[in-house]
Write a protein that holds these residues in place. Sequence first.
Motif, PDB file in Angstrom:
ATOM      1  N   MET A 231       5.376   9.567   0.424  1.00  0.00           N
ATOM      2  CA  MET A 231       4.700   8.485   1.150  1.00  0.00           C
ATOM      3  C   MET A 231       5.703   7.390   1.547  1.00  0.00           C
ATOM      4  O   MET A 231       5.575   6.772   2.603  1.00  0.00           O
ATOM      5  CB  MET A 231       3.573   7.887   0.314  1.00  0.00           C
ATOM      6  N   SER A 232       6.705   7.153   0.705  1.00  0.00           N
ATOM      7  CA  SER A 232       7.715   6.162   1.059  1.00  0.00           C
ATOM      8  C   SER A 232       8.592   6.687   2.201  1.00  0.00           C
ATOM      9  O   SER A 232       8.976   5.923   3.097  1.00  0.00           O
ATOM     10  CB  SER A 232       8.557   5.788  -0.165  1.00  0.00           C
TER      11      SER A 232
ATOM     12  N   PHE B 217       7.948  -1.951   0.351  1.00  0.00           N
ATOM     13  CA  PHE B 217       7.451  -1.444   1.639  1.00  0.00           C
ATOM     14  C   PHE B 217       7.966  -2.229   2.839  1.00  0.00           C
ATOM     15  O   PHE B 217       8.169  -1.672   3.910  1.00  0.00           O
ATOM     16  CB  PHE B 217       5.921  -1.395   1.622  1.00  0.00           C
TER      17      PHE B 217
ATOM     18  N   TYR C 202       6.722   6.047   5.314  1.00  0.00           N
ATOM     19  CA  TYR C 202       6.860   4.668   5.817  1.00  0.00           C
ATOM     20  C   TYR C 202       8.032   4.579   6.799  1.00  0.00           C
ATOM     21  O   TYR C 202       7.929   3.997   7.873  1.00  0.00           O
ATOM     22  CB  TYR C 202       7.124   3.688   4.663  1.00  0.00           C
TER      23      TYR C 202
ATOM     24  N   GLU D  99       4.250  10.063  -4.075  1.00  0.00           N
ATOM     25  CA  GLU D  99       4.617   8.687  -3.705  1.00  0.00           C
ATOM     26  C   GLU D  99       5.988   8.636  -3.023  1.00  0.00           C
ATOM     27  O   GLU D  99       6.200   7.831  -2.108  1.00  0.00           O
ATOM     28  CB  GLU D  99       4.603   7.786  -4.941  1.00  0.00           C
TER      29      GLU D  99
ATOM     30  N   ASN E 252       7.682   7.027 -10.253  1.00  0.00           N
ATOM     31  CA  ASN E 252       6.929   7.431  -9.058  1.00  0.00           C
ATOM     32  C   ASN E 252       6.767   8.934  -8.976  1.00  0.00           C
ATOM     33  O   ASN E 252       7.674   9.698  -9.293  1.00  0.00           O
ATOM     34  CB  ASN E 252       7.603   6.883  -7.806  1.00  0.00           C
TER      35      ASN E 252
ATOM     36  N   ARG F  64       5.486  -3.519  -8.185  1.00  0.00           N
ATOM     37  CA  ARG F  64       6.503  -2.726  -7.485  1.00  0.00           C
ATOM     38  C   ARG F  64       7.747  -3.538  -7.149  1.00  0.00           C
ATOM     39  O   ARG F  64       8.785  -2.991  -6.817  1.00  0.00           O
ATOM     40  CB  ARG F  64       5.922  -2.155  -6.191  1.00  0.00           C
TER      41      ARG F  64
ATOM     42  N   GLN G 130       9.395   1.462  -3.491  1.00  0.00           N
ATOM     43  CA  GLN G 130       8.126   0.969  -2.963  1.00  0.00           C
ATOM     44  C   GLN G 130       8.246  -0.490  -2.501  1.00  0.00           C
ATOM     45  O   GLN G 130       7.273  -1.229  -2.525  1.00  0.00           O
ATOM     46  CB  GLN G 130       6.996   1.172  -3.968  1.00  0.00           C
TER      47      GLN G 130
ATOM     48  N   ARG H 134       0.847  -1.204   0.000  1.00  0.00           N
ATOM     49  CA  ARG H 134       0.000   0.000   0.000  1.00  0.00           C
ATOM     50  C   ARG H 134       0.874   1.243   0.000  1.00  0.00           C
ATOM     51  O   ARG H 134       1.855   1.304   0.748  1.00  0.00           O
ATOM     52  CB  ARG H 134      -0.912  -0.006   1.241  1.00  0.00           C
ATOM     53  N   THR H 135       0.513   2.220  -0.772  1.00  0.00           N
ATOM     54  CA  THR H 135       1.289   3.454  -0.865  1.00  0.00           C
ATOM     55  C   THR H 135       1.437   4.132   0.494  1.00  0.00           C
ATOM     56  O   THR H 135       2.464   4.727   0.795  1.00  0.00           O
ATOM     57  CB  THR H 135       0.595   4.422  -1.859  1.00  0.00           C
ATOM     58  N   SER H 136       0.403   4.029   1.312  1.00  0.00           N
ATOM     59  CA  SER H 136       0.424   4.705   2.610  1.00  0.00           C
ATOM     60  C   SER H 136       0.702   3.724   3.745  1.00  0.00           C
ATOM     61  O   SER H 136       0.099   2.649   3.820  1.00  0.00           O
ATOM     62  CB  SER H 136      -0.932   5.368   2.855  1.00  0.00           C
TER      63      SER H 136
END
Lengths: 337, 337, 337, 337
Positions: free
Chosen positions: B218-219, B190, B222, B215, B211, A185, B188, A133-135
């Motif tokens: 947002m990374s 994650f 994380y 985005e 990206n 990804r 990404q 998930r991006t978030s």
Amino acid sequence: MIVVLKQNTQKEQVEEVKNWIGEMGVQVHMIEGLHTTVFGLIGDTSKVDMEQIQSNPNVESVKRIQEPYKNANRKFHPNDTVVEIGGLKIGGGHFQVIAGPCSVECEEQITEVARRVKAAGAGMLRGGAFKPRTSPYAFQGLRAEGIELLLKAKRVTGMPIVTEIMSAEHLPLFEEVDVIQVGARNMQNFELLKMLGKTNKPILLKRGLANTIEELLMSAEYIMAGGNPNVILCERGIRTFETATRNTLDISAIPILKRLSHLPVVVDPSHAAGITWLVEPLSKAAIAAGADGLIIEVHNNPKKALSDGAQSLTPDDFDSVMKPICRLVDAEGKILG
Amino acid sequence: MIVVLKQNTQKEQVEEVKNWIGEMGVQVHMIEGLHTTVFGLIGDTSKVDMEQIQSNPNVESVKRIQEPYKNANRKFHPNDTVVEIGGLKIGGGHFQVIAGPCSVECEEQITEVARRVKAAGAGMLRGGAFKPRTSPYAFQGLRAEGIELLLKAKRVTGMPIVTEIMSAEHLPLFEEVDVIQVGARNMQNFELLKMLGKTNKPILLKRGLANTIEELLMSAEYIMAGGNPNVILCERGIRTFETATRNTLDISAIPILKRLSHLPVVVDPSHAAGITWLVEPLSKAAIAAGADGLIIEVHNNPKKALSDGAQSLTPDDFDSVMKPICRLVDAEGKILG
Amino acid sequence: MIVVLKQNTQKEQVEEVKNWIGEMGVQVHMIEGLHTTVFGLIGDTSKVDMEQIQSNPNVESVKRIQEPYKNANRKFHPNDTVVEIGGLKIGGGHFQVIAGPCSVECEEQITEVARRVKAAGAGMLRGGAFKPRTSPYAFQGLRAEGIELLLKAKRVTGMPIVTEIMSAEHLPLFEEVDVIQVGARNMQNFELLKMLGKTNKPILLKRGLANTIEELLMSAEYIMAGGNPNVILCERGIRTFETATRNTLDISAIPILKRLSHLPVVVDPSHAAGITWLVEPLSKAAIAAGADGLIIEVHNNPKKALSDGAQSLTPDDFDSVMKPICRLVDAEGKILG
Amino acid sequence: MIVVLKQNTQKEQVEEVKNWIGEMGVQVHMIEGLHTTVFGLIGDTSKVDMEQIQSNPNVESVKRIQEPYKNANRKFHPNDTVVEIGGLKIGGGHFQVIAGPCSVECEEQITEVARRVKAAGAGMLRGGAFKPRTSPYAFQGLRAEGIELLLKAKRVTGMPIVTEIMSAEHLPLFEEVDVIQVGARNMQNFELLKMLGKTNKPILLKRGLANTIEELLMSAEYIMAGGNPNVILCERGIRTFETATRNTLDISAIPILKRLSHLPVVVDPSHAAGITWLVEPLSKAAIAAGADGLIIEVHNNPKKALSDGAQSLTPDDFDSVMKPICRLVDAEGKILG
């Protein structure tokens, strides 16, 4: 491989570069033009590092003629690869529909969806346990528990399951999973690809958002070079300037992949468009263009879906989408399921 | 958050959607247009799942008004973050040049390059130990041994080192590494980002090829959400239709990232263009646009480089590129090194 | 239309913007959020200039809810438009194949190709008289003479002809041409579109390489706003990072255009891919996705073609491509020719 | 030029292709590889039609080594071209700032803006009389009257004027215009380019949204091949997937254009970003990257601007942006104005 030297490179340096390349184990054939000298490299250029040659200050450009992949290359493997998954086949005239929710949410949801999509003609069940998930604040999937629930649905329905891996560390959890999906990804998460090359599980490899067809084949090559020949390629849309769809389904990638490679090609119309009502026309277009399968999102209650609901069909929608799919697969002379 | 309903949605269904959203813990303000009804969601919408709302069959579109990131957001952290690395600072008026070879190849190479780039004004040493390569047949880096060699060069020169991680499993090898780089292809990944969020190492986070700026943030989010505030953003070019350069350096990303976020922003002109002679003009443009640092490839013998030689400067080239860089950093009122 | 104000805009300025917009002839509905104020504009917003509102220093963003096109909009014209061309129909269940060479070269060539494509099932003849070429040194077409030759082929075969206009000045030469084509590079040549809007000729409007679906519809709107309702939309591939094909055929554009607009949609698989053997799979995909027609390049001697030979089929190739096309058009319940 | 034949082409056909190419007036040098034959074409390949060769069914690919442009090529014209405009110079160390409103609206507006931008250091006045607008319902410019107003402002301030042409038919109205602008949407309106090639007016040629650097140079070549050497190239952003800016300014295009061509290069930071506050950092970046000029939108009342207000500076903003511009132009050793 063709090496073009910079204009007006001195004779001495031309010789020097020629000898340097010659030491790489290939024959160097020279063409002297009016302003430019060109070398043709003859022999097995697969071991020649293009970028190293490119780095020579006298080199203008390098052009590869042979494809840089071997295991995935149809030239060295003319017949279609047929991947077998728990008794089912994909590729070589066998067409599969893989369906299920974006995320596994609970036992009731996944078994209910599994029953419905099986009844409608899907051969395999998909469902996300690990969710990219991006978030960091969005639902990240049920993870290990999600895989458990998929396995329950598999036991109940007998359908092989397809689910995404996000890290090599999680591999032990995928012991009983039938097809391991590599998400867009992670298409160039090379450490993960290497690990998957050491398994013998079928791998569903999704094309990255900004990756070329050749790069997709090179990622397949990573898995195959490790010893695992069971790769299924997946076109799921690329990123372009167009905003009417979430991504742009590259329909041409299907016939091109089929020509360059012997691997089966499936299409994900749900993620490509991000719009429910486009699933039907894009599925039909994919079959007409030569795809070997489809992977479609179906949720028993899209309104309450914890992720990607906008692109999920209801089981009733899926029933109706399967009708033209079956008709067209049949018209293309392929066997569904 | 703004929710636009589909045209001609029945009154009853409008009420139903309104109540459904209301249960998500936000106030719902309704605007009835001639053909369309629009809801304005008031309150803390950061917990509202946009995609879930989008999935409602009566919803046409959803538009977020608040940014979806908090830790990385300048609105909640108006002052520039200054990341400290072994006595050096980056951000908040401190500018750093990070230089070194694409791949670490041997002790002599890395210490020699380290000495030269330090003498020319670079503050940190970069070098690839784990190398993401498109082809499984290309040189994959010296891996653990490469990190050892970087640490030797660090001991000899006193320069902090920056090197790329490709898998969370390798984290123990990065114990003494000063800055861990996350490559464009892993932006990404994650699971990796989450692991790095649990360390307190500075992380150099490169923007993915396809990206968006949001985005990238947002990374970063994380990593920061995990508890690690030491993130350095890196613009390194995006993929476009233009073929004259390997990627298109998105120069606008620099001022935009600086406005949206408090994190330092560095630019990688070597990978953005893939062409040696573009390093100087792009470095200058990056400084003029507000960058806090540069990461530049320098190799003591590009002709023999095992990867990415085409874009590497020689130490002599680097000496001459550093002159306008120093001048411009100074003119911008920033402190180099 | 939704107008989002910048965060923390002063109350006074909020009022000022509200009144300013109010003077544009729409009702302004205000939603006050925690940090942001949003206006919903109610009434006929088609006359409201979005960019003017966007220019207000207190405005963060503006979002249109109504589509900016009317004549081309299916909402105001629910039934499919059927364009009639010399007794033939396209749209509303009528499917047309338009075929012929990229460039008209001589009488023998064009009449021979015309005979062959007609025999294979094509309804209309295409051929370039005015040729947009990237290079000023490349063959620019036979121009007026090319149109003469097309008209001869029309007389001989009875096929309506389609040919491209490159400048409004040449309009008098198109008197007897049945369908005037606007090429991708001229899709936003607004002066030309306005002139064509004053004719009553059917216009085949090709999507620009970097134009969105909405921009294509706005260009159709230019022609229709001038009084000419006979517009045929053409998807012919967009420019992306992928290099395996010349352009990326945006297959999703077909169902989206059909949903947003009532105009017929044709697809050009020859220019989209630039590769002969892709014409068949892309043609099939286009039909399956809902297209109303195809425009295909056929040359009686591609080896000697003066332009774009790489993507041209021979008449024999065309014969064989027409078989699956006919089958699929029929399976889709449409009438060919 | 390098011609790669398809793998396993029969010997006989290899000979046939070789002879066929030989008849085009070049020498054909043959390299026989293990699987593939390659031809190197020696001599003046500028007259060889690449696409025609590509169309041969035995040809796999064709690669040009020489650039396809001559007049615009620095190889044949090593010194910078200096374009002279009413006593001002651009190129060869001379830097110009062109400023003014997007659209000319009334005499008071244009003369007031002209006075202000002149006072701040701009050398030339820009203003749109003919406006390319996506929507037929948007303000289309004052057209002939707009040019009249620009000429009044020219008389009052003595500033040369730059304004856009949208159709060759309007050329007589541009008699007294100093620089004719070709907009991004018309960069490949080849009929217009040919007409402008027959004038001796300086032409400001904007890069199209989806056009490569090479295509921009080919469009310059169209003008120059007609006899008009006074071309100024303009980078104004390309279309990519990023949505934070309206377009993506391709900063690398500046040094690349300067290396490939001798023509002056200006940058339009207003249209590239579409955001007022980005004009300053992007202007600085453009100068640092080697630009010869800037074209900046300035409006005396952006709130009331009839088009593109969002990206326009006020005269006060422009005053403050000009300060770092002047400083940087000077630091680069160029002469402003």
